[in-house]
Design a protein around this motif. Structure first.
Motif, PDB file in Angstrom:
ATOM      1  N   UNK A  10      16.327   1.077  -5.577  1.00 46.97           N
ATOM      2  CA  UNK A  10      15.712  -0.100  -6.182  1.00 46.97           C
ATOM      3  C   UNK A  10      14.249   0.171  -6.503  1.00 46.97           C
ATOM      4  N   UNK A  11      13.722  -0.589  -7.448  1.00 50.53           N
ATOM      5  CA  UNK A  11      12.315  -0.449  -7.790  1.00 50.53           C
ATOM      6  C   UNK A  11      11.435  -0.860  -6.615  1.00 50.53           C
ATOM      7  N   UNK A  12      11.894  -1.822  -5.817  1.00 52.97           N
ATOM      8  CA  UNK A  12      11.147  -2.202  -4.609  1.00 52.97           C
ATOM      9  C   UNK A  12      11.013  -1.011  -3.660  1.00 52.97           C
ATOM     10  N   UNK A  13      12.094  -0.248  -3.507  1.00 51.79           N
ATOM     11  CA  UNK A  13      12.045   0.927  -2.636  1.00 51.79           C
ATOM     12  C   UNK A  13      11.070   1.968  -3.188  1.00 51.79           C
ATOM     13  N   UNK A  14      11.108   2.186  -4.502  1.00 55.23           N
ATOM     14  CA  UNK A  14      10.197   3.145  -5.115  1.00 55.23           C
ATOM     15  C   UNK A  14       8.747   2.688  -4.986  1.00 55.23           C
ATOM     16  N   UNK A  16       7.439   0.899  -2.628  1.00 53.69           N
ATOM     17  CA  UNK A  16       6.994   1.123  -1.250  1.00 53.69           C
ATOM     18  C   UNK A  16       6.772   2.607  -0.989  1.00 53.69           C
ATOM     19  N   UNK A  17       7.669   3.453  -1.487  1.00 50.81           N
ATOM     20  CA  UNK A  17       7.581   4.889  -1.238  1.00 50.81           C
ATOM     21  C   UNK A  17       6.306   5.486  -1.843  1.00 50.81           C
ATOM     22  N   UNK A  18       5.984   5.096  -3.069  1.00 52.59           N
ATOM     23  CA  UNK A  18       4.827   5.671  -3.758  1.00 52.59           C
ATOM     24  C   UNK A  18       3.556   4.829  -3.581  1.00 52.59           C
ATOM     25  N   UNK A  19       3.662   3.735  -2.817  1.00 52.24           N
ATOM     26  CA  UNK A  19       2.530   2.810  -2.668  1.00 52.24           C
ATOM     27  C   UNK A  19       1.993   2.434  -4.055  1.00 52.24           C
ATOM     28  N   UNK A  20       2.889   1.894  -4.876  1.00 48.59           N
ATOM     29  CA  UNK A  20       2.572   1.627  -6.277  1.00 48.59           C
ATOM     30  C   UNK A  20       2.941   0.195  -6.641  1.00 48.59           C
ATOM     31  N   UNK A  21       2.162  -0.402  -7.548  1.00 47.53           N
ATOM     32  CA  UNK A  21       2.492  -1.723  -8.080  1.00 47.53           C
ATOM     33  C   UNK A  21       3.712  -1.614  -8.990  1.00 47.53           C
ATOM     34  N   UNK A  22       4.513  -2.657  -9.017  1.00 51.72           N
ATOM     35  CA  UNK A  22       5.688  -2.690  -9.883  1.00 51.72           C
ATOM     36  C   UNK A  22       5.345  -3.408 -11.180  1.00 51.72           C
ATOM     37  N   UNK A  40      13.881   4.295 -17.926  1.00 51.56           N
ATOM     38  CA  UNK A  40      13.759   4.868 -16.590  1.00 51.56           C
ATOM     39  C   UNK A  40      12.476   4.356 -15.940  1.00 51.56           C
ATOM     40  N   UNK A  41      12.339   4.595 -14.637  1.00 54.16           N
ATOM     41  CA  UNK A  41      11.107   4.252 -13.923  1.00 54.16           C
ATOM     42  C   UNK A  41      10.250   5.504 -13.751  1.00 54.16           C
ATOM     43  N   UNK A  42       8.976   5.380 -14.084  1.00 54.27           N
ATOM     44  CA  UNK A  42       8.027   6.468 -13.850  1.00 54.27           C
ATOM     45  C   UNK A  42       6.836   5.922 -13.081  1.00 54.27           C
ATOM     46  N   UNK A  43       6.144   6.826 -12.390  1.00 53.40           N
ATOM     47  CA  UNK A  43       4.953   6.449 -11.624  1.00 53.40           C
ATOM     48  C   UNK A  43       3.738   7.041 -12.331  1.00 53.40           C
ATOM     49  N   UNK A  44       2.768   6.192 -12.638  1.00 54.88           N
ATOM     50  CA  UNK A  44       1.541   6.628 -13.303  1.00 54.88           C
ATOM     51  C   UNK A  44       0.346   6.144 -12.492  1.00 54.88           C
ATOM     52  N   UNK A  45      -0.840   6.651 -12.851  1.00 58.12           N
ATOM     53  CA  UNK A  45      -2.072   6.167 -12.220  1.00 58.12           C
ATOM     54  C   UNK A  45      -2.782   5.247 -13.198  1.00 58.12           C
ATOM     55  N   UNK A  47      -6.113   3.629 -14.081  1.00 61.20           N
ATOM     56  CA  UNK A  47      -7.535   3.743 -13.733  1.00 61.20           C
ATOM     57  C   UNK A  47      -8.243   2.398 -13.616  1.00 61.20           C
ATOM     58  N   UNK A  48      -7.766   1.385 -14.310  1.00 60.99           N
ATOM     59  CA  UNK A  48      -8.417   0.078 -14.224  1.00 60.99           C
ATOM     60  C   UNK A  48      -8.229  -0.539 -12.845  1.00 60.99           C
ATOM     61  N   UNK A  49      -7.025  -0.430 -12.310  1.00 55.10           N
ATOM     62  CA  UNK A  49      -6.758  -0.963 -10.966  1.00 55.10           C
ATOM     63  C   UNK A  49      -7.059   0.050  -9.875  1.00 55.10           C
ATOM     64  N   UNK A  50      -7.242   1.317 -10.305  1.00 58.30           N
ATOM     65  CA  UNK A  50      -7.397   2.421  -9.362  1.00 58.30           C
ATOM     66  C   UNK A  50      -6.215   2.440  -8.392  1.00 58.30           C
ATOM     67  N   UNK A  51      -5.028   2.287  -8.973  1.00 61.55           N
ATOM     68  CA  UNK A  51      -3.796   2.202  -8.203  1.00 61.55           C
ATOM     69  C   UNK A  51      -2.684   2.904  -8.955  1.00 61.55           C
TER      70      UNK A  51
END
Length: 232
Positions: A10-14, A16-22, A40-45, A47-51
C-alpha cells in the motif's frame, strides 16, 4: 532489462518506509504485475518542503522536449553506463532522480524448453529500491509526470536469468541518490552489493504474468520446472 515488476504494498506502507509524504491522492493502488505505461509510485525529494514525497508517475519517461507522450513506451529503462550522456536522460540525472519501490521484478529466462518467467524477490520479503529518473511533460491535457528505471549489468546467479537488472540501492545510497546537487556518477558505476544479490530468490512462476490483464498474488506462486529432455 526490467519490463515488468511487482509493487503491491500500500502507499501508506511505502510512505512509512521512506518517511515520505503521500502526494498520490490514493489514485495509484499497488499491483503485482506492473507494466510499462501504467501509473506507478515513485519517491522524490521536494525541495520546497525539504521532504521526500511519493508521487504518481507513468512508467516510461517522456522528455520535456517530446512531441507526444508515446515516446515513453520506449524509455522504460535507462542503462547506468550511458544514462548521463543520453539527451533524453542527462538533465534528469542531474536534478530529477527518483526511487522506485519494488517487492520484486520479473524476467523471462530462455532455456531449452522456451522462455520461463521468473520472479526475482528478496528471500526475507523485504522491499527493494531501484534507482530511477523522472520528467515533467506539458501536454494539451496538462502536465504528465513520467519515470524510467535505471538498469545495470546483472551479477551473480541473476546472470543466468538475464544480462541486465535494476540498479538496486540500499541503505545510505538511497538518500544519496535523492540528495539535491549530488553527483550521481559514483552510484551509477557501483554494482549492487554481493550481499544484496545473494539475498534474492530466482523463483520460476506461471505464464499468466505475461499478460498485463492479470494481477494478484497468485502470479507469485512458484511452479515446477520440467527437466530438459534427454536422448537416453
Amino acid at each position: 532489462m526490467c519490463g515488468r515488476y511487482d509493487s503491491h504494498r500500500s502507499t501508506d506502507d511505502l510512505s512509512a518506509y521512506f518517511d515520505a509524504d503521500d502526494d498520490t491522492g490514493g489514485d495509484v493502488p499497488g499491483r503485482y504485475n506492473t507494466a510499462p505505461t501504467q501509473p506507478v509510485r515513485i519517491v522524490v525529494y521536494d525541495p520546497e518542503r525539504e521532504r521526500r514525497a511519493i508521487q504518481a508517475a507513468r512508467w516510461g519517461l517522456v522528455p520535456f522536449w517530446a512531441k507526444d507522450p508515446s515516446i515513453g513506451s520506449r524509455m522504460i529503462n535507462a542503462r547506468a553506463e550511458t544514462v548521463a550522456d543520453k539527451p533524453a536522460y542527462r538533465s534528469a540525472v542531474r536534478s530529477m532522480r527518483a526511487l522506485v519501490p519494488m517487492d520484486g521484478w520479473f524476467e523471462w529466462r530462455v532455456g531449452e524448453s522456451g522462455k520461463q518467467p521468473c520472479y526475482l524477490v528478496p528471500r526475507d520479503a523485504g522491499l527493494l529500491t531501484a534507482a530511477g529518473l523522472f520528467s515533467w511533460w506539458d501536454g494539451p491535457d496538462g502536465r504528465l509526470l513520467s519515470c524510467t528505471i535505471i538498469t545495470t549489468a546483472a551479477v551473480g546467479e541473476l546472470r543466468t536469468v538475464h544480462e541486465r537488472m535494476p540498479l538496486l540501492l540500499a541503505g545510505a545510497d538511497r538518500a544519496a541518490w535523492l540528495a539535491p546537487g549530488a553527483d550521481a556518477a559514483e552510484l551509477l558505476s557501483v554494482p549492487p552489493s554481493d550481499e544484496l544479490v545473494a539475498g534474492l530468490e530466482v523463483r520460476p512462476v506461471g505464464a499468466a504474468v505475461g499478460s498485463v490483464r492479470n494481477d494478484g498474488p497468485h502470479l507469485l506462486d512458484p511452479v515446477p520446472v520440467a527437466a530438459p529432455a534427454t536422448l537416453f
